[in-house]
Design an enzyme around this catalytic site. Structure first.
Site, short mmCIF file in Angstrom:
data_model
loop_
_atom_site.label_atom_id
_atom_site.label_comp_id
_atom_site.label_asym_id
_atom_site.label_seq_id
_atom_site.Cartn_x
_atom_site.Cartn_y
_atom_site.Cartn_z
N GLN B 31 1.14 -1.83 0.01
CA GLN B 31 0.30 -0.02 0.21
C GLN B 31 1.64 1.21 0.16
OE1 GLN B 31 -2.46 -0.79 3.55
NE2 GLN B 31 -0.50 -1.36 4.26
N GLU B 105 0.87 -8.77 11.33
CA GLU B 105 1.44 -7.03 10.59
C GLU B 105 1.32 -7.79 9.15
OE1 GLU B 105 -0.89 -3.81 10.47
OE2 GLU B 105 0.34 -4.00 8.03
N ASP B 154 -7.98 -6.13 13.85
CA ASP B 154 -7.63 -4.88 13.79
C ASP B 154 -7.14 -4.08 12.22
OD1 ASP B 154 -7.16 -1.96 13.93
OD2 ASP B 154 -5.80 -2.36 15.54
#
Lengths: 275, 275
Positions: B31, B105, B154
């Protein structure tokens, strides 16, 4: 066509809405008034470049302005709205079996625009229990003693014509205009942008009324979204209201559980009014 | 200088923040990542042009992501965060006496950026109970059976790398990875912009877990502001949690009363998940 309306929510935050159509603009005696058809939030009323309501989320503000104080009171017969010329708060009040629902709006052009562009709100004005006074709310309230059961201050932001609606003298006059079991509520902005205002109003209301309380609701089109309402009560402690017998009010945001929950403040909001 | 960062909250809504300084921009494997110093909300993390957190309001999201499930569980020893590479949710988890707090993550550049630019969040990574895995959360979860007491998803919005984090298959794997009294929670966006997503996730979680519940918090910098979190529980009914013995968690939003209130949904949100 790329047509956007932008509200400066603060000098460093802009919220912009894609506009399908500009339905109306005028300069009234008190403010600039505009009505837009927006893509995302439907029809929108704007005063002095600040969003007042959109068709998509107006129910939240109006339900929470009306039902929390009226249900807290329990049996209000005479209710007054100061401001709120769009009729949204009045519409919610009229869901209760009140005898008189009065509205004092300084700018009759707001009422006219609502009648033309927001029929689902201004329908409230057609109710035989509703009466509208186009005058200054501050002067109007001074004329009454022990008269209204609930007074709701449905004001614009604390700049321009609405400044006096956030003053302690005004709250004293409201106290006098209320009956013995009377309840008062005012919209008091977001703690993210108007922390000092909330603190000041809560302090003033606490000084004047035996009971003061703050409640919140989430309003996506208002700056900061976490919106506060400050309540003053002459007799009833708002936090002890039994919610087991609240009638169905045909609402989209308010529920009996929301009534109880809305007084449970986030820690940082509680800290603001506890200082 | 007039420097603004604009997030397209939808194709017809823009939120713009005045920027004092562009601290960092990079294109990671997954990203676009940017860090801005904004005037109104302080330092801000942006992924693919979407605000992830600001220093002014990050406490709301992170406290509500962590404390509601952990307190609901009561005595969690092993907690997993999927996503959340900034460390904010982990920081809140570590306020509880957990034994292991793991974080998966996919994009290690998020963790690196947090360590450099968000020290009050990334401080969590220094705790000896914290362990970070830089891999795909979907694959990671499949490796565990009956292991974690609480799993918190999350994630970013349900586009790009996060799509799989809103899928029913993933929730089934989470169910398996949880202990018998396990609790799962995921951020599920705003009902104003993602009504269908909330409905879909709630339905999937209800199918898989004996108990499902939705709670809300108000997050000013997220589109629609009224934010939903969807919880699945294998044993404990989240709505019956006794809140009288919740320890002080040194929070700015979460309180025991907020814990109870946050499950009381506005009528229109309740209607979405009841359909």
């Amino acid at each position: 066509m790329e047509l956007w309306f932008t509200e400066m929510q603060s000098k460093s935050i802009k919220m912009s809405y894609r506009v399908k159509d500009v339905l109306h603009t005028e300069k009234t005696e008190y403010q600039n008034l505009a009505v837009f058809e927006t893509e995302e939030f439907g029809r929108m009323l704007v005063l002095d470049d600040v969003v007042q309501l959109t068709m998509k989320d107006e129910f939240i503000y109006h339900e929470m302005m009306a039902h929390v104080p009226l249900v807290t009171h329990g049996n209000p017969e005479r209710v007054l709205v100061i401001g709120g010329g769009d009729g949204g708060t009045l519409r919610e009040i009229l869901k209760h079996p009140v005898k008189e629902a009065h509205l004092v709006e300084i700018d009759e052009k707001v009422i006219e625009a609502s009648k033309k562009f927001f029929p689902t709100l201004s329908v409230a004005f057609e109710d035989p229990r509703a009466k509208v006074f186009c005058e200054d709310g501050i002067a109007y309230v001074k004329k009454f003693k022990n008269y209204y059961d609930v007074i709701i201050v449905d004001s614009t932001d604390p700049v321009g014509p609405a400044v006096g609606l956030f003053a302690k003298e005004f709250y004293k006059d409201i106290y006098e205009a209320l009956t013995d079991g009377g309840i008062f509520v005012a919209q008091t902005e977001s703690p993210f942008y108007y922390e000092d205002l909330l603190k000041k109003v809560y302090s003033a209301v606490s000084d004047i009324f035996p009971h003061a309380a703050v409640y919140t609701a989430t309003i996506p089109t208002y700056p900061g979204s976490l919106w506060t309402f400050t309540m003053g009560s002459k007799l009833i402690d708002p936090l002890t209201r039994d919610i087991s017998n609240i009638p169905d009010l045909n609402t989209k945001y308010y529920t009996p559980y929301i009534h109880r929950s809305c007084f449970n403040l986030p820690a940082f909001v509680k800290a603001i009014i506890s200082k």
